[in-house]
Write an enzyme that holds these catalytic residues in place. Structure first.
Site, PDB file in Angstrom:
ATOM      1  CB  THR A  87      17.765 -34.531  67.082  1.00  0.00           C
ATOM      2  OG1 THR A  87      19.184 -34.478  67.217  1.00  0.00           O
ATOM      3  CG2 THR A  87      17.403 -35.617  66.081  1.00  0.00           C
ATOM      4  CE  LYS A 162      21.244 -36.891  65.661  1.00  0.00           C
ATOM      5  NZ  LYS A 162      22.404 -36.980  66.486  1.00  0.00           N
ATOM      6  CE  LYS A 237      14.441 -35.939  69.571  1.00  0.00           C
ATOM      7  NZ  LYS A 237      15.056 -34.741  70.121  1.00  0.00           N
TER       8      LYS A 237
HETATM    9  P1  NAD Z   1      17.957 -31.571  77.555  1.00  0.00           P
HETATM   10  O1  NAD Z   1      16.579 -32.056  77.877  1.00  0.00           O
HETATM   11  O2  NAD Z   1      19.066 -31.780  78.531  1.00  0.00           O
HETATM   12  O3  NAD Z   1      17.926 -30.010  77.174  1.00  0.00           O
HETATM   13  C1  NAD Z   1      16.861 -29.363  76.545  1.00  0.00           C
HETATM   14  C2  NAD Z   1      16.623 -28.052  77.270  1.00  0.00           C
HETATM   15  O4  NAD Z   1      15.596 -27.333  76.609  1.00  0.00           O
HETATM   16  C3  NAD Z   1      16.179 -28.238  78.729  1.00  0.00           C
HETATM   17  O5  NAD Z   1      17.083 -27.629  79.624  1.00  0.00           O
HETATM   18  C4  NAD Z   1      14.805 -27.559  78.769  1.00  0.00           C
HETATM   19  O6  NAD Z   1      14.537 -26.860  79.998  1.00  0.00           O
HETATM   20  C5  NAD Z   1      14.915 -26.591  77.611  1.00  0.00           C
HETATM   21  N1  NAD Z   1      13.609 -26.148  77.152  1.00  0.00           N
HETATM   22  C6  NAD Z   1      12.454 -26.854  77.080  1.00  0.00           C
HETATM   23  N2  NAD Z   1      11.457 -26.064  76.632  1.00  0.00           N
HETATM   24  C7  NAD Z   1      11.998 -24.828  76.439  1.00  0.00           C
HETATM   25  C8  NAD Z   1      11.480 -23.595  75.998  1.00  0.00           C
HETATM   26  N3  NAD Z   1      10.190 -23.467  75.659  1.00  0.00           N
HETATM   27  N4  NAD Z   1      12.319 -22.529  75.917  1.00  0.00           N
HETATM   28  C9  NAD Z   1      13.639 -22.649  76.238  1.00  0.00           C
HETATM   29  N5  NAD Z   1      14.184 -23.806  76.669  1.00  0.00           N
HETATM   30  C10 NAD Z   1      13.369 -24.883  76.757  1.00  0.00           C
HETATM   31  O7  NAD Z   1      18.327 -32.281  76.149  1.00  0.00           O
HETATM   32  P2  NAD Z   1      19.786 -32.397  75.477  1.00  0.00           P
HETATM   33  O8  NAD Z   1      20.369 -33.731  75.800  1.00  0.00           O
HETATM   34  O9  NAD Z   1      20.539 -31.144  75.726  1.00  0.00           O
HETATM   35  O10 NAD Z   1      19.353 -32.493  73.931  1.00  0.00           O
HETATM   36  C11 NAD Z   1      18.964 -31.345  73.191  1.00  0.00           C
HETATM   37  C12 NAD Z   1      18.762 -31.759  71.740  1.00  0.00           C
HETATM   38  O11 NAD Z   1      19.972 -32.310  71.223  1.00  0.00           O
HETATM   39  C13 NAD Z   1      17.695 -32.838  71.539  1.00  0.00           C
HETATM   40  O12 NAD Z   1      16.957 -32.528  70.384  1.00  0.00           O
HETATM   41  C14 NAD Z   1      18.493 -34.117  71.385  1.00  0.00           C
HETATM   42  O13 NAD Z   1      17.826 -35.093  70.617  1.00  0.00           O
HETATM   43  C15 NAD Z   1      19.723 -33.604  70.679  1.00  0.00           C
HETATM   44  N6  NAD Z   1      20.926 -34.425  70.877  1.00  0.00           N
HETATM   45  C16 NAD Z   1      21.259 -34.885  72.113  1.00  0.00           C
HETATM   46  C17 NAD Z   1      22.391 -35.664  72.271  1.00  0.00           C
HETATM   47  C18 NAD Z   1      22.789 -36.172  73.639  1.00  0.00           C
HETATM   48  O14 NAD Z   1      23.645 -37.071  73.693  1.00  0.00           O
HETATM   49  N7  NAD Z   1      22.228 -35.666  74.719  1.00  0.00           N
HETATM   50  C19 NAD Z   1      23.199 -35.983  71.159  1.00  0.00           C
HETATM   51  C20 NAD Z   1      22.857 -35.465  69.910  1.00  0.00           C
HETATM   52  C21 NAD Z   1      21.708 -34.692  69.777  1.00  0.00           C
END
Ligand code: NAD
Length: 290
Positions: A87, A162, A237
């Site tokens: 997102t 979204k 966010k």
């Molecule tokens: P998270 O923080 O658990 O995962 C993100 C991952 O990206 C981390 O493991 C981090 O190490 C990795 N990362 C950071 N910089 C990086 C780089 N340069 N190269 C490779 N990897 C890198 O977050 P999440 O909960 O998995 O969410 C991911 C996305 O999904 C976000 O944009 C969030 O808004 C969206 N989202 C989350 C949810 C939820 O309920 N968690 C629901 C819908 C959408």
């Protein structure tokens, strides 16, 4: 299919695991966490794209997405599709799609709804922006990771859908919580309030499917001490992204702006950080008008 998967956090790891379970060959990269079983670990983001027909990213925000795009686009295999499921702001989504297309690749923005539970169960909803050919290429993977994929229009449309959805959700949850707190003060039983509203014109997903009052309606985070669920921090966010987009598009969104301000106060100045977004109800319960 041969797939590169970059960003294996709370959402990315179970999504990648489901692709492996469906028989796809997945190479992953994340600097901070280990790969789920069956995903081959690459040493860099660029190396994860080696020979991949589809490259999926699942990253925290638009700035990080732009940085990763700079690394991987020069390394991607001919004919590949770049599919970002994070997102992020609409502008970043459009910028990386333009960058991928300029280098000869397909590009999709495909944010999800359904949370970690949906990612694990393979029941996410994908909201997708981009060209028809790229959508057709990635559609079988959306089917593995989710239960529904809506092709919303050109690049940026997935992110637009979204943040509009979550702006409605944030404002609706707040007013549902306000209404419960008002009902309390008027001496109206919460169960009666639910029985009426859930079958009347005030009904909504927040009331009917995710009721913020403990012990009322279906099981929800309210019944589990407001443990997320969908964290208030993540709602904040998404509301910020909606207001950033509204600003850029000159759209008047007073309730969205108010919802953003309230979640900012809740998360950053009160006790909302790390709690479910429906914990607005105990917040309002404690307050008066002053
Ligand atoms: P998270 O923080 O658990 O995962 C993100 C991952 O990206 C981390 O493991 C981090 O190490 C990795 N990362 C950071 N910089 C990086 C780089 N340069 N190269 C490779 N990897 C890198 O977050 P999440 O909960 O998995 O969410 C991911 C996305 O999904 C976000 O944009 C969030 O808004 C969206 N989202 C989350 C949810 C939820 O309920 N968690 C629901 C819908 C959408």
């Amino acid at each position: 299919m041969k797939i590169g998967f970059i960003g294996l956090g709370n959402m990315g790891a179970p999504m990648a695991a489901n692709l492996v379970a469906a028989g796809h060959q997945v190479t992953g990269f994340d600097p901070a966490v280990s790969c789920p079983e069956g995903v081959t670990r690459a040493a860099t983001a660029a190396a994860a794209t080696d020979g991949a027909e589809v490259v999926i990213t699942m990253l925290p925000n638009g700035k990080i997405l732009r940085g990763v795009a700079d690394q991987i686009i020069p390394a991607m295999a001919a004919g590949a599709v770049f599919c970002d499921c994070s997102t992020v702001d609409v502008e970043s989504a459009r910028a990386v799609a333009d960058q991928a297309r300029a280098a000869g690749f397909g590009a999709l923005d495909a944010p999800v709804s359904g949370g970690v539970g949906g990612a694990t169960a393979g029941t996410l909803t994908f909201m997708v922006g981009g060209d028809d050919a790229s959508f057709a290429t990635v559609a079988p993977l959306f089917e593995v990771m989710g239960q529904k994929a809506v092709h919303c229009g050109p690049s940026g449309s997935g992110q637009a859908a979204k943040i509009c959805n979550n702006m409605i959700l944030g404002a609706t949850m707040i007013v549902t919580c306000e209404a419960f707190a008002l009902a309390d003060k008027l001496g109206l039983d919460r169960q009666k309030m639910f029985d009426v509203v859930s079958t009347s014109s005030g009904y909504s997903w927040s009331m009917n499917a995710y009721c913020p009052a403990p012990g009322v309606g279906p099981q929800s985070p309210a019944d589990n001490g407001y443990k997320p669920g969908f964290a208030a921090d993540l709602m904040l966010k998404d509301l910020r992204l909606s207001q950033q987009a509204a600003e850029a598009a000159d759209a008047d969104t007073p309730l969205g702006a108010m919802a953003m301000a309230l979640y900012a106060q809740f998360v950053e100045q009160e006790d909302g950080a790390g709690r479910d977004f429906s914990a607005m109800l105990p917040r309002f319960e404690k307050r008066g008008r002053g």
